[in-house]
Design an enzyme around this catalytic site. Structure first.
Site, PDB file in Angstrom:
ATOM      1  N   MET A   1      -3.397   3.562   2.024  1.00  0.00           N
ATOM      2  CA  MET A   1      -4.594   4.274   1.603  1.00  0.00           C
ATOM      3  C   MET A   1      -4.996   5.280   2.666  1.00  0.00           C
ATOM      4  O   MET A   1      -4.899   5.023   3.844  1.00  0.00           O
ATOM      5  CB  MET A   1      -5.723   3.264   1.393  1.00  0.00           C
ATOM      6  CG  MET A   1      -7.037   3.899   1.063  1.00  0.00           C
ATOM      7  SD  MET A   1      -8.248   2.615   0.719  1.00  0.00           S
ATOM      8  CE  MET A   1      -9.571   3.657   0.208  1.00  0.00           C
ATOM      9  N   HIS A 189       2.449  -0.678  -0.277  1.00  0.00           N
ATOM     10  CA  HIS A 189       1.903   0.555   0.302  1.00  0.00           C
ATOM     11  C   HIS A 189       0.921   1.206  -0.664  1.00  0.00           C
ATOM     12  O   HIS A 189       0.980   1.031  -1.879  1.00  0.00           O
ATOM     13  CB  HIS A 189       3.027   1.537   0.658  1.00  0.00           C
ATOM     14  CG  HIS A 189       3.593   2.282  -0.517  1.00  0.00           C
ATOM     15  ND1 HIS A 189       3.002   3.414  -1.036  1.00  0.00           N
ATOM     16  CD2 HIS A 189       4.706   2.065  -1.268  1.00  0.00           C
ATOM     17  CE1 HIS A 189       3.728   3.869  -2.053  1.00  0.00           C
ATOM     18  NE2 HIS A 189       4.765   3.060  -2.219  1.00  0.00           N
ATOM     19  N   CYS A 190      -0.013   1.937  -0.091  1.00  0.00           N
ATOM     20  CA  CYS A 190      -0.855   2.862  -0.851  1.00  0.00           C
ATOM     21  C   CYS A 190      -0.590   4.230  -0.228  1.00  0.00           C
ATOM     22  O   CYS A 190       0.536   4.711  -0.289  1.00  0.00           O
ATOM     23  CB  CYS A 190      -2.314   2.438  -0.832  1.00  0.00           C
ATOM     24  SG  CYS A 190      -2.926   1.890   0.776  1.00  0.00           S
ATOM     25  N   HIS A 191      -1.587   4.849   0.422  1.00  0.00           N
ATOM     26  CA  HIS A 191      -1.304   6.073   1.172  1.00  0.00           C
ATOM     27  C   HIS A 191      -1.051   5.737   2.639  1.00  0.00           C
ATOM     28  O   HIS A 191       0.064   5.872   3.139  1.00  0.00           O
ATOM     29  CB  HIS A 191      -2.456   7.079   1.039  1.00  0.00           C
ATOM     30  CG  HIS A 191      -2.216   8.330   1.829  1.00  0.00           C
ATOM     31  ND1 HIS A 191      -3.227   9.004   2.483  1.00  0.00           N
ATOM     32  CD2 HIS A 191      -1.088   9.022   2.093  1.00  0.00           C
ATOM     33  CE1 HIS A 191      -2.726  10.060   3.102  1.00  0.00           C
ATOM     34  NE2 HIS A 191      -1.429  10.098   2.883  1.00  0.00           N
TER      35      HIS A 191
END
Length: 754
Positions: A1, A189-191
């Site tokens: 994120m 994962h996200c960002h």
């Protein structure tokens, strides 16, 4: 994120690791987790356009989270990606890109580390102004096919940046993680791999280990600093914890208590928690009904019990224990240094205890139970010999506490306010073991050590002291037959002589000798149980730590000798009784199982049976691992009493008055009557009837008693009540016809499964 504008007090991971003062602060600060952004910063992240946020926060095309040059080797668990191992099997990472995949051979690294699944929490097109350009085909910075072609599973759960998902969606994601971890390691994962990724991992830890929300948040942040960033994300983890509490409740009348539910409501809750094959198998049947019926048939046929070996490997539990122990150790060191530097003006012991109570408040203010690392058996600190060490303490904790004990500076009669971190209204009356005390103990050190180490010793239930924990509720390991359990033993005192599946009861021998009634209080739940106790006495596993109820006011050496002597005696008695029970014929075992279903226990130890059933009720309520351990229970009367007590504690009977009236009014044919009920009712009743059928031929009087008891349990109607005869005659006809038809079907063919 994405991290957005730098969070308040945010520091790079390398700085945190290399700066000893920051390490001490990170591990020693046990206060309630707070958000990483200010309220203004959070608001700005929701209103600033995406391309501007990317430019201001992480550098736009030069995004720091996608630039390996910005991170040290320690911050790249997978070289080329900002990543951290949160557990041995769960990797939190920033999003990779096609360029990085090729340049750093990331897929090969995944395979070499045993990573079999990647979970993407981004939405397609997200953070298009950050780092490498998006792939047009996928909307992400990489093509999912690149992983799938290498045999790595790919899951995508679109989750708004800085936002939260619904609780049911998170539960689905957590169940996917649970399945994925059975295949191998998992990368998420996200960002940036901080916010949404941290929330999902924390929720998984809550789901898998029953940690409290704040414990999970602290643990994730200790492994991956700056995770779980916003107020909404912190609240999401806490609400998810509360969301799970009623779903996990099996017996509403036992701690942790919840509102009673009907059978349909319980089946809905059960569907939320189960997944995969088990969810399909138990779609319309309560798990406890299915499992007890299966175990009864295994006992009757003397089949080996297949269960997971809970003693194999430390697994996730030990990893969490180690991390949290390090954090407490750092806090202890910090406070001891502060004490040594201020000898001339020693602080008030009560103030020290209160300080620790406030620091550790997060470990008791959400739930009053946590089976993962707390010492349930002893609220006081016993002599720390080599026989008394626990994984819950680091070696430095043990050495420091043992030195204080050897100097006589830590008496065993510290008030409960110092021993536990609960508020006074939450504290339970407990039993203490006593050792000789020094005339003038150092009360400050005493309070300091006890307050810190009590982080591990907070009990959740007053009546669970005697249960064997066997470590974590997470069960890693091979499936093995329990030889000691398959010996045909039906008695409680031989139920798993060498098995981790048996809940171990405390010995009450020394309780009656204690003139102080305050040392004899034991918490019991009030669930209704049936029948009378099985023959034999309660045994104690030699590997199980003793309850404080076992301890008198004896010195350390005497305590250890008595401990070992009693264990040897228990094992000897269990072995002799096991040999006796193994001589039962197959027919005798089947009849005994049928009598258990009919509640025809001829023994006289009713209180002993009730106590053991209550222990299992608490065990099933408090930890998922109880489903594995109950497979080691060898007493059919305990199993059946447990099952019937669950049926009778439902908010409404399985077969309601309206159901009976409907069957009477329609004059339903016995062969079709059960199909007129709801599917959950039909399948639940049929599961029990299948069990009695598979016990083959049983005496007529036992079958009649079973039918009478089953009707009473399913309807909550006594035969001598106003409508009792009508209810019994109607259902008895239906049940008997079902039994006859099932027996005809199985007479010349293989026995059907449950």
């Amino acid at each position: 994120m994405a991290a957005g504008v730098l969070p308040q007090n945010e520091q790079p991971y390398s700085t945190l690791v290399n700066n000893s003062e920051c390490v001490a602060n990170m591990k020693g600060n046990l206060e309630r987790p707070t958000p990483k952004y200010t309220k203004v910063g959070e608001r700005l992240r929701h209103v600033i356009p995406g391309h501007m946020a990317c430019s201001m926060a992480c550098g736009g095309r030069a995004c720091k989270y996608e630039n390996p040059a910005r991170w040290s080797e320690q911050e790249q668990a997978i070289k080329g990606v900002y990543s951290s191992w949160v557990t041995d099997n769960i990797l939190a990472m920033a999003r990779p890109s096609s360029e990085l995949l090729e340049k750093y051979h990331i897929i090969d690294q995944f395979l070499s580390h045993g990573i079999k699944t990647i979970i993407n929490l981004q939405r397609p097109g997200e953070h298009a102004s950050c780092g490498n350009p998006l792939e047009q085909e996928s909307g992400f910075t990489y093509l999912p096919e690149a992983f799938m072609e290498a045999g790595i599973y790919f899951y995508n759960f679109g989750w708004k940046d800085y936002g939260v998902a619904s609780l049911t969606t998170i539960l689905d994601m957590v169940k996917v993680m649970t399945f994925a971890l059975q295949e191998g390691k998992v990368a998420i994962h996200c960002h940036a791999g901080l916010g949404r990724t941290g929330v999902l991992i924390a929720c998984y830890l809550v789901f898998a280990t029953r940690m409290t929300a704040d414990q999970a948040i602290i643990f994730v942040r200790a492994k991956r600093p700056n995770s779980i960033q916003t107020r909404g994300q912190l609240l999401c983890v806490r609400e998810f914890t509360q969301f799970l509490t009623p779903l996990r409740n099996i017996f509403s009348c036992c701690d942790p208590k919840a509102h009673a539910v009907t059978l349909p409501q319980y089946l809905i809750r059960q569907r939320h928690l189960l997944h995969g094959y088990e969810a399909r198998l138990l779609k319309h049947v309560p798990k406890i009904i299915h499992l007890v019926c299966k175990l009864l048939l295994d006992l009757a046929e003397n089949r080996p019990v297949m269960m997971k070996d809970v003693s194999e490997g430390p697994g996730l539990s030990a990893e969490i224990e180690k991390t949290m122990s390090e954090m407490v150790t750092m806090q202890l060191d910090k406070e001891l240094l502060r004490h040594d530097s201020d000898v001339s003006n020693p602080p008030n012991p009560t103030a020290v205890a209160a300080d620790f109570d406030n620091r550790g408040m997060i470990f008791s203010n959400e739930q009053q139970f946590d089976p993962l690392w707390k010492r349930r058996n002893v609220e006081c600190l016993q002599p720390l010999t080599h026989l008394k060490r626990r994984l819950s303490y680091s070696d430095s904790d043990l050495k420091r506490a043992e030195n204080l004990l050897e100097q006589g500076e830590t008496p065993q009669t510290v008030p409960a306010q110092i021993l536990v971190g609960h508020k006074p209204r939450q504290q339970k009356l407990i039993s203490h073991c006593y050792i000789p005390q020094s005339p003038e103990p150092d009360l400050h050190k005493e309070a300091l050590v006890r307050s810190t180490l009590s982080f591990w010793s907070q009990s959740k239930f007053g009546g669970l002291e005697g249960l064997k924990d066997n470590g974590s509720p997470i069960f890693h390991g091979r499936i093995i037959p329990k030889e000691a359990q398959q010996s045909g033993a039906f008695s409680a005192d031989v139920s798993g002589s060498h098995s981790p599946g048996e809940p171990v009861s405390p010995s009450f021998a020394n309780v009656h000798k204690d003139p102080n009634p305050a040392h004899q209080q034991v918490s019991h739940c009030q669930c209704k149980t049936h029948g009378v106790g099985s023959p034999g006495s309660v045994r104690q596993n030699s590997r199980t730590p003793r309850s404080p109820l076992d301890c008198g006011s004896s010195p350390k050496a005497q305590f250890l000798v008595e401990h070992e002597t009693q264990d040897s005696k228990d094992l000897s008695e269990a072995a002799s009784h096991s040999a006796l029970q193994s001589e039962l014929s197959a027919e005798a075992r089947r009849i005994l199982a049928a009598k258990a279903l009919a509640n025809l226990n001829e023994s006289v130890e009713k209180e002993e049976l009730k106590r053991k059933v209550e222990m299992w009720q608490k065990e099933l309520n408090s930890r998922d691992g109880a489903w594995e351990r109950i497979c080691g229970e060898r007493d059919p009367f305990i199993l059946c009493s447990l099952m019937w007590s669950w049926v009778e504690q439902l908010k409404e009977p399985v077969i309601t008055k309206e159901d009976v009236d409907m069957l009477v009014d329609r004059r339903a044919d016995a062969a079709e009557a059960l199909f007129l009920l709801e599917k959950g009712q039909h399948q639940t009743i049929l599961c029990v009837l299948h069990c009695i059928v598979n016990l083959q031929t049983i005496p007529v009087d036992v079958e009649e008693a079973f039918l009478a008891h089953a009707i009473k349990a399913f309807t909550k109607v006594n035969f001598d009540s106003e409508n009792g005869p009508t209810v019994y005659n109607t259902l008895k006809k239906i049940f008997k016809h079902t039994l006859e038809e099932k027996r005809k079907m199985t007479k010349d063919g293989p026995k059907p499964g449950l």
